[in-house]
Design a protein around this motif. Structure first.
Motif, PDB file in Angstrom:
ATOM      1  N   VAL A 106       0.851  -1.195   0.000  1.00 52.95           N
ATOM      2  CA  VAL A 106       0.000   0.000   0.000  1.00 52.95           C
ATOM      3  C   VAL A 106       0.885   1.242   0.000  1.00 52.95           C
ATOM      4  CG1 VAL A 106      -1.797   1.267   1.234  1.00 52.95           C
ATOM      5  CG2 VAL A 106      -1.809  -1.235   1.234  1.00 52.95           C
ATOM      6  N   THR A 107       0.548   2.220  -0.850  1.00 49.11           N
ATOM      7  CA  THR A 107       1.305   3.476  -0.929  1.00 49.11           C
ATOM      8  C   THR A 107       0.389   4.662  -0.584  1.00 49.11           C
ATOM      9  OG1 THR A 107       0.820   3.701  -3.287  1.00 49.11           O
ATOM     10  CG2 THR A 107       2.842   2.539  -2.701  1.00 49.11           C
ATOM     11  N   HIS A 108       1.007   5.819  -0.415  1.00 51.25           N
ATOM     12  CA  HIS A 108       0.219   7.005  -0.076  1.00 51.25           C
ATOM     13  C   HIS A 108      -0.543   7.535  -1.285  1.00 51.25           C
ATOM     14  CE1 HIS A 108       3.281   7.026   3.195  1.00 51.25           C
ATOM     15  NE2 HIS A 108       2.217   7.342   3.907  1.00 51.25           N
ATOM     16  N   THR A 109       0.103   7.499  -2.453  1.00 48.23           N
ATOM     17  CA  THR A 109      -0.500   8.075  -3.654  1.00 48.23           C
ATOM     18  C   THR A 109      -0.318   7.133  -4.841  1.00 48.23           C
ATOM     19  OG1 THR A 109       1.526   9.187  -4.347  1.00 48.23           O
ATOM     20  CG2 THR A 109       0.055  10.410  -2.862  1.00 48.23           C
ATOM     21  N   GLU A 110      -1.095   7.381  -5.900  1.00 48.85           N
ATOM     22  CA  GLU A 110      -0.946   6.601  -7.119  1.00 48.85           C
ATOM     23  C   GLU A 110       0.399   6.893  -7.786  1.00 48.85           C
ATOM     24  OE1 GLU A 110      -3.405   5.590 -11.235  1.00 48.85           O
ATOM     25  OE2 GLU A 110      -3.920   7.367 -10.054  1.00 48.85           O
ATOM     26  N   ALA A 111       0.880   8.130  -7.654  1.00 49.75           N
ATOM     27  CA  ALA A 111       2.191   8.475  -8.218  1.00 49.75           C
ATOM     28  C   ALA A 111       3.299   7.668  -7.554  1.00 49.75           C
ATOM     29  CB  ALA A 111       2.447   9.977  -8.045  1.00 49.75           C
ATOM     30  N   GLU A 112       3.210   7.523  -6.242  1.00 52.32           N
ATOM     31  CA  GLU A 112       4.193   6.710  -5.512  1.00 52.32           C
ATOM     32  C   GLU A 112       4.108   5.247  -5.954  1.00 52.32           C
ATOM     33  OE1 GLU A 112       5.142   5.440  -0.895  1.00 52.32           O
ATOM     34  OE2 GLU A 112       4.022   7.279  -1.290  1.00 52.32           O
ATOM     35  N   ALA A 113       2.890   4.774  -6.222  1.00 51.44           N
ATOM     36  CA  ALA A 113       2.699   3.399  -6.703  1.00 51.44           C
ATOM     37  C   ALA A 113       3.329   3.196  -8.069  1.00 51.44           C
ATOM     38  CB  ALA A 113       1.207   3.073  -6.752  1.00 51.44           C
ATOM     39  N   LEU A 114       3.223   4.217  -8.931  1.00 43.49           N
ATOM     40  CA  LEU A 114       3.813   4.131 -10.267  1.00 43.49           C
ATOM     41  C   LEU A 114       5.330   3.975 -10.184  1.00 43.49           C
ATOM     42  CD1 LEU A 114       3.525   4.372 -13.375  1.00 43.49           C
ATOM     43  CD2 LEU A 114       3.740   6.842 -13.106  1.00 43.49           C
TER      44      LEU A 114
END
Length: 606
Positions: A70-78
């Motif tokens: 799990v990440t804070h944002t979708e950008a971090e996930a990318l």
């Protein structure tokens, strides 16, 4: 074989709706697929619906577990998804194979007389970097152009500091001789400034300045200097006509995809400060049913994250996640980065050209693969193999009168050279010139790894040699417990002419010769020549390194400090080898007797 049952219903109940990354893993612990999601629960649930294509159904059928971060944002996930894809190389992801660092032109601005040089990798040095360039060749070509236009030095710092007279580059007017004070710092600085403007794409500004200087020199009756300015202007005009993109003044990449079946080619054209730096082709590994948008999305994510990004990227297909990629790339570049697909005018013309290049490159690659398939079929028939070979290896030995012996191992598969599996072996503790012992050592080191399962066993092993070599190799492989491969010796014919190679097969008494136009022979020649090239290159590198180290190290009384002092004073081993006894004895800590030993070490080799 029955797959482990994965209870997706129970798993989905535990999933969060937050953004993150998921990894699908099979029963053996291998990662099948890595993906990112704005909503993990919604995205992962979509894999267990009925409306899946055949490839996804096969992948889902192999899932034993799903791991989630799990990440804070979708950008971090990318960003995390990009890192995991590169490190894990999952089977069902689009994979960009070429991820090497790109070359730059480096200017050492913190020096009184800055130097231009070729740089690759991390940009740690103080100074300015220009690029990246699509290849080492295009970078060196630009450096050569700069030498002709603006004589800014391109030598190493150790060479520069230890000159007592101008080098050859000054004689051929490729350098202004700052090492020995033949140019003032002001005049040198002007050349550096012009080189910077040229690299920034501001050629018109350079031309305007040179025109003004030419007129001033002419007015002062300094016609020789005026002629120098005139020639610089002429060369700049020609380069400007050849390299500039009409109507463009910034940094942008033009990216076009061509796809046919399960093969794809992506062409990237690099425009920096309005200058066309050239193009590069990429051939990602793609699932057969992957869409154009999916392939480009994966390419942009894997290629541009963690590397310098231009102000704009122009694509020949619109991306579904264009906004997210722009956000992440802009954060990375600390400026706005645009991704465009609908362009007009000059940009549309360049995008069309990039797409045409991608289609031509893909066609050429597919044709080459078809040619490789024909050669493999011919090889199967010529050697009477039960099946088309999927992996072939070839060994070769290289040395100079027994010095610095190196063995090479090259690998070919159904697509051609597999350079990632090439290996070289520095041969030690044998009688100099004993090729049989060298081959035995290389085989043992290579095939012990095969026995451990670290390296795949080839279908065919080619050896550069005849019946004696084949017998020795077979005996060594038996000692190692290696069997199940076809052993082929490739020996030059009686006149050592290309096309008359004799082929020795284990168990056959006499060699045979394939027709000169045989596709099988052409493939064997290619593999043999590649092994020879790789061995010679490795040998020369080892010999050069050995000689550079050993000449001074073998002289009593020459320790690390004296070696370093000598190298600095003469700017390298080559210059030291040319020096006389008197010159060597002038170096601090070097007596006349020691200078004589150094001199004779270089000259008394007969």
């Amino acid at each position: 074989m029955q797959q482990n049952e994965f209870d997706h219903t129970a798993f989905l109940k535990t999933l969060t709706t937050r953004p993150g990354v998921y990894r699908m893993v099979n029963a053996e612990g291998n990662v099948l697929y890595v993906g990112k999601a704005r909503n993990l629960k919604k995205r992962v649930s979509s894999y267990f619906t009925r409306s899946l294509n055949r490839r996804i159904q096969i992948m889902v059928g192999q899932i034993a577990q799903i791991e989630v971060i799990v990440t804070h944002t979708e950008a971090e996930a990318l960003l995390l998804e990009n890192h995991l894809i590169k490190s894990l190389k999952p089977k069902y992801n689009v994979l960009l194979r070429d991820d090497k660092s790109y070359p730059y032109i480096y200017l050492s601005t913190d020096h009184t007389y800055p130097a231009l040089s070729f740089r690759r990798g991390a940009r740690r040095g103080k100074g300015r970097y220009f690029g990246p360039y699509p290849s080492a060749g295009s970078t060196r070509e630009t450096l050569q152009v700069l030498q002709k236009l603006f004589p800014v030095r391109q030598c190493e710092e150790s060479f520069f500091r230890n000159r007592s007279r101008a080098c050859l580059q000054y004689q051929i007017k490729r350098c202004s001789g700052p090492c020995v004070g033949l140019i003032s710092t002001q005049a040198y600085g002007e050349d550096v400034q012009h080189a910077v403007l040229f690299l920034e794409g501001k050629t018109s500004q350079v031309v305007d300045e040179l025109v003004a200087w030419m007129e001033r020199a002419s007015g002062n009756l300094d016609f020789e200097q005026a002629a120098i300015y005139r020639d610089q202007i002429k060369h700049l005009r020609r380069i400007q006509e050849r390299q500039y993109v009409s109507g463009e003044g910034g940094d942008l990449d033009i990216v076009a995809l061509a796809k046919r079946g399960g093969s794809a080619c992506i062409q990237v054209f690099y425009i920096r400060s309005g200058r066309n730096l050239g193009n590069k082709s990429f051939y990602p590994s793609v699932p057969r049913d992957a869409t154009d948008e999916t392939i480009l999305q994966a390419f942009v994510s894997q290629y541009y994250l963690e590397k310098p990004v231009p102000n704009e990227i122009i694509l020949n297909h619109r991306l579904a996640e264009k906004g997210l990629l722009e956000e992440v790339l802009s954060q990375q570049a600390e400026r706005r980065v645009r991704i465009s697909s609908r362009v007009r005018g000059e940009r549309a013309r360049w995008l069309k050209m990039a797409q045409g290049n991608a289609e031509l490159a893909l066609q050429a690659r597919l044709s080459a693969q078809a040619g490789m398939e024909e050669r493999l079929q011919a090889l199967q028939q010529a050697l009477q193999l039960p099946a088309i070979p999927e992996r072939m290896e070839c060994f070769d030995i290289s040395h100079t009168r027994g010095e610095s012996t190196v063995a090479s191992c090259v690998v070919f598969n159904e697509q051609g050279p597999l350079k990632s599996d090439y290996r070289r072996f520095n041969i030690e503790d044998i009688t100099p010139g004993d090729d049989y012992a060298a081959m035995a050592q290389a085989l043992e080191r290579r095939y012990r790894r095969v026995k451990k399962g670290e390296v795949a066993l080839p279908d065919i092993l080619f050896i550069d040699g005849g019946k004696g070599q084949i017998g020795a190799v077979h005996e060594r492989l038996q000692d190692l417990g290696i069997s199940g491969l076809t052993l082929v010796g490739v020996a030059k014919g009686a006149d050592r002419k290309v096309g008359q190679e004799q082929l020795f097969l284990l168990g056959r008494r006499a060699p045979f010769i394939l027709p000169a136009d045989s596709p099988a022979l052409h493939l064997i020649q290619q593999i043999r020549d590649e092994a020879h090239r790789f061995a010679i290159t490795a040998h020369r590198q080892r010999r050069s390194k050995s000689r550079n180290r050993s000449v001074l190290e073998q002289i009593p009384g020459i320790g690390p400090k004296r070696r370093q002092r000598l190298m600095k004073q003469f700017g390298g081993l080559q210059e030291l080898s040319r020096a006389g006894i008197e010159d060597i004895s002038r170096v601090e800590g070097i007596s006349t007797a020691l200078a004589e030993q150094i001199y004779h070490a270089f000259h008394d080799k007969g």
